[in-house]
Design an enzyme around this catalytic site. Structure first.
Site, PDB file in Angstrom:
ATOM      1  N   ILE A  31      64.627  52.467  -3.214  1.00  0.00           N
ATOM      2  CA  ILE A  31      64.970  51.045  -3.189  1.00  0.00           C
ATOM      3  C   ILE A  31      65.427  50.620  -1.792  1.00  0.00           C
ATOM      4  CG2 ILE A  31      66.655  49.361  -4.055  1.00  0.00           C
ATOM      5  CD1 ILE A  31      66.403  50.799  -6.814  1.00  0.00           C
ATOM      6  N   ASP A  58      76.054  60.203   7.013  1.00  0.00           N
ATOM      7  CA  ASP A  58      76.386  60.620   5.645  1.00  0.00           C
ATOM      8  C   ASP A  58      77.469  59.676   5.124  1.00  0.00           C
ATOM      9  OD1 ASP A  58      77.386  61.783   3.343  1.00  0.00           O
ATOM     10  OD2 ASP A  58      77.432  63.812   4.165  1.00  0.00           O
ATOM     11  N   ASN A 117      73.544  50.527  -0.605  1.00  0.00           N
ATOM     12  CA  ASN A 117      72.474  51.025  -1.482  1.00  0.00           C
ATOM     13  C   ASN A 117      72.537  52.527  -1.721  1.00  0.00           C
ATOM     14  OD1 ASN A 117      69.543  51.091  -2.614  1.00  0.00           O
ATOM     15  ND2 ASN A 117      69.503  52.438  -0.831  1.00  0.00           N
ATOM     16  N   TYR A 128      77.740  58.461 -13.820  1.00  0.00           N
ATOM     17  CA  TYR A 128      76.840  57.549 -13.111  1.00  0.00           C
ATOM     18  C   TYR A 128      77.016  56.107 -13.605  1.00  0.00           C
ATOM     19  CZ  TYR A 128      72.630  55.312 -11.328  1.00  0.00           C
ATOM     20  OH  TYR A 128      71.773  54.441 -10.693  1.00  0.00           O
ATOM     21  N   LYS A 155      78.316  52.650 -11.550  1.00  0.00           N
ATOM     22  CA  LYS A 155      77.505  51.428 -11.425  1.00  0.00           C
ATOM     23  C   LYS A 155      78.214  50.221 -12.047  1.00  0.00           C
ATOM     24  CE  LYS A 155      74.230  53.066  -8.928  1.00  0.00           C
ATOM     25  NZ  LYS A 155      74.050  52.568  -7.543  1.00  0.00           N
ATOM     26  N   THR A 157      60.778  55.386  -7.983  1.00  0.00           N
ATOM     27  CA  THR A 157      61.225  55.855  -6.666  1.00  0.00           C
ATOM     28  C   THR A 157      61.165  57.385  -6.637  1.00  0.00           C
ATOM     29  OG1 THR A 157      63.489  56.013  -7.479  1.00  0.00           O
ATOM     30  CG2 THR A 157      62.843  53.914  -6.454  1.00  0.00           C
ATOM     31  N   LEU A 164      63.655  59.275  -6.460  1.00  0.00           N
ATOM     32  CA  LEU A 164      64.733  59.737  -7.345  1.00  0.00           C
ATOM     33  C   LEU A 164      64.304  59.685  -8.807  1.00  0.00           C
ATOM     34  CD1 LEU A 164      67.607  60.720  -7.840  1.00  0.00           C
ATOM     35  CD2 LEU A 164      68.429  58.384  -7.506  1.00  0.00           C
TER      36      LEU A 164
HETATM   37  C1  HWK Z   1      66.579  55.219 -14.312  1.00  0.00           C
HETATM   38  C2  HWK Z   1      63.875  59.520 -15.419  1.00  0.00           C
HETATM   39  C3  HWK Z   1      64.249  60.632 -17.511  1.00  0.00           C
HETATM   40  C4  HWK Z   1      69.161  54.032 -13.135  1.00  0.00           C
HETATM   41  C5  HWK Z   1      68.313  55.060 -12.442  1.00  0.00           C
HETATM   42  C6  HWK Z   1      68.712  55.435 -11.189  1.00  0.00           C
HETATM   43  C7  HWK Z   1      67.996  56.372 -10.467  1.00  0.00           C
HETATM   44  C8  HWK Z   1      66.867  56.947 -10.996  1.00  0.00           C
HETATM   45  C9  HWK Z   1      66.442  56.562 -12.254  1.00  0.00           C
HETATM   46  C10 HWK Z   1      67.147  55.619 -12.990  1.00  0.00           C
HETATM   47  C11 HWK Z   1      67.060  55.993 -15.484  1.00  0.00           C
HETATM   48  C12 HWK Z   1      66.781  57.471 -15.446  1.00  0.00           C
HETATM   49  C13 HWK Z   1      65.009  58.767 -15.638  1.00  0.00           C
HETATM   50  C14 HWK Z   1      63.495  60.450 -16.380  1.00  0.00           C
HETATM   51  C15 HWK Z   1      65.398  59.888 -17.709  1.00  0.00           C
HETATM   52  C16 HWK Z   1      65.755  58.937 -16.755  1.00  0.00           C
HETATM   53  O1  HWK Z   1      68.941  53.687 -14.281  1.00  0.00           O
HETATM   54  O2  HWK Z   1      70.092  53.512 -12.500  1.00  0.00           O
HETATM   55  O3  HWK Z   1      65.540  57.765 -14.886  1.00  0.00           O
HETATM   56  O4  HWK Z   1      66.793  58.045 -16.738  1.00  0.00           O
END
Ligand code: HWK
Length: 264
Positions: free
Chosen positions: A19, A65, A92, A157, A161, A192, A194
């Site tokens: 992002i 960092d 971010n 987490y 948030k 992304t 992540l």
């Molecule tokens: C979405 C992927 C299985 C968020 C978030 C933040 C960063 C990365 C992803 C997310 C939910 C997350 C997944 C595979 C379960 C998952 O929601 O802030 O992504 O849950």
């Protein structure tokens, strides 16, 4: 076409991928002078070169960092020295740890994530605010939809948030006297690096991505560029918005789903 953020000096934390990268790209495309940071060197440097070739704005990558207060201070000072002022801070940088139940989570893990995802936003804001006040600038915090609706096996987490949304409102109140606006965006599923990393931790990554796409009414995930455009709207055009949380969720929070987990 006229540029929406021409010559505006903007700091983006965690700007080398995901992002943050979408935000850096959209801001440079709209004429901003962006300073962005990340821990790793290679991706940030490559993005800096790519975006400076394309313009019309410019960017500089700073290795930093954000879990270290001295690094944050250096990031803000480098920006002010280079450009003379700061118009916008985009908080971010952050992380979503692998999903696990509370029973398997330690208090120390919780504290570490609070430091990384929340206290870093506080410190960067505190450091940048003296500059932002001089310019009647603004802050955009990147939260998450799950800060409002919750998420399975992710209490720390979700807490970070949710706190980002609350801190956004608190700072909007405090900074209004200086003409500084403070807002946040809450992305839902955005494809992304992540997100892909979390998908790889499930038994079937492709299946996880399909399920992730179908979690939205719109049948797809959001993009990094769409996050960039939403942040740009808050920074450049939302002059009567402060303390708001702009959902970027494709409607994921609407309607009833099949959510009961009680064993039969
Ligand atoms: C979405 C992927 C299985 C968020 C978030 C933040 C960063 C990365 C992803 C997310 C939910 C997350 C997944 C595979 C379960 C998952 O929601 O802030 O992504 O849950």
């Amino acid at each position: 076409m006229s540029l929406r953020y021409h010559n505006k000096v903007t700091v983006v934390t965690g700007g080398s991928k995901g992002i943050g990268r979408g935000i850096v790209r959209v801001f440079v495309e709209n004429g901003a002078k962006v300073v962005f940071c990340a821990r790793g060197g290679a991706e940030g440097e490559a993005l800096e070169v790519e975006l400076n070739k394309a313009g019309p704005g410019s960017c500089k990558f700073v290795r930093c960092d954000i879990s270290k207060e001295e690094d944050i201070k250096r990031l803000i000072d480098v920006t002010a020295q280079r450009h003379g002022h700061i118009d916008c801070l985009i908080n971010n940088a952050g992380w979503h740890p692998p999903h696990k139940p509370t029973d398997a989570t330690t208090a120390e893990e919780f504290r570490d994530l609070l430091n990384l995802n929340l206290v870093s936003y506080f410190s960067a804001s505190k450091c940048a605010l003296p500059y932002l006040r001089q310019r009647r600038g603004n802050i955009v915090n990147v939260s998450s939809l799950v800060g409002t609706i919750g998420q399975k096996d992710a209490a720390p987490y979700v807490a970070t948030k949710g706190a980002i949304i609350s801190m956004t409102k608190a700072m909007a109140v405090d900074e209004s006297r200086y003409g500084v606006r403070v807002n946040c965006i809450s992305p839902g599923n955005v494809l992304t690096p992540l997100w892909e990393e979390l998908a790889r931790q499930t038994p079937d990554a492709a299946e996880a991505i399909k399920t992730g796409e179908n979690a939205q009414l719109m049948g797809r995930m959001g993009t990094e560029a769409e996050c960039g455009l939403a942040a740009l709207f808050l920074a450049a055009e939302a002059t009567f918005c402060t303390g708001i949380d702009l959902l970027l969720s494709g409607g994921a929070e609407l309607d009833y789903g099949f959510k009961c987990q009680i064993p039969s």
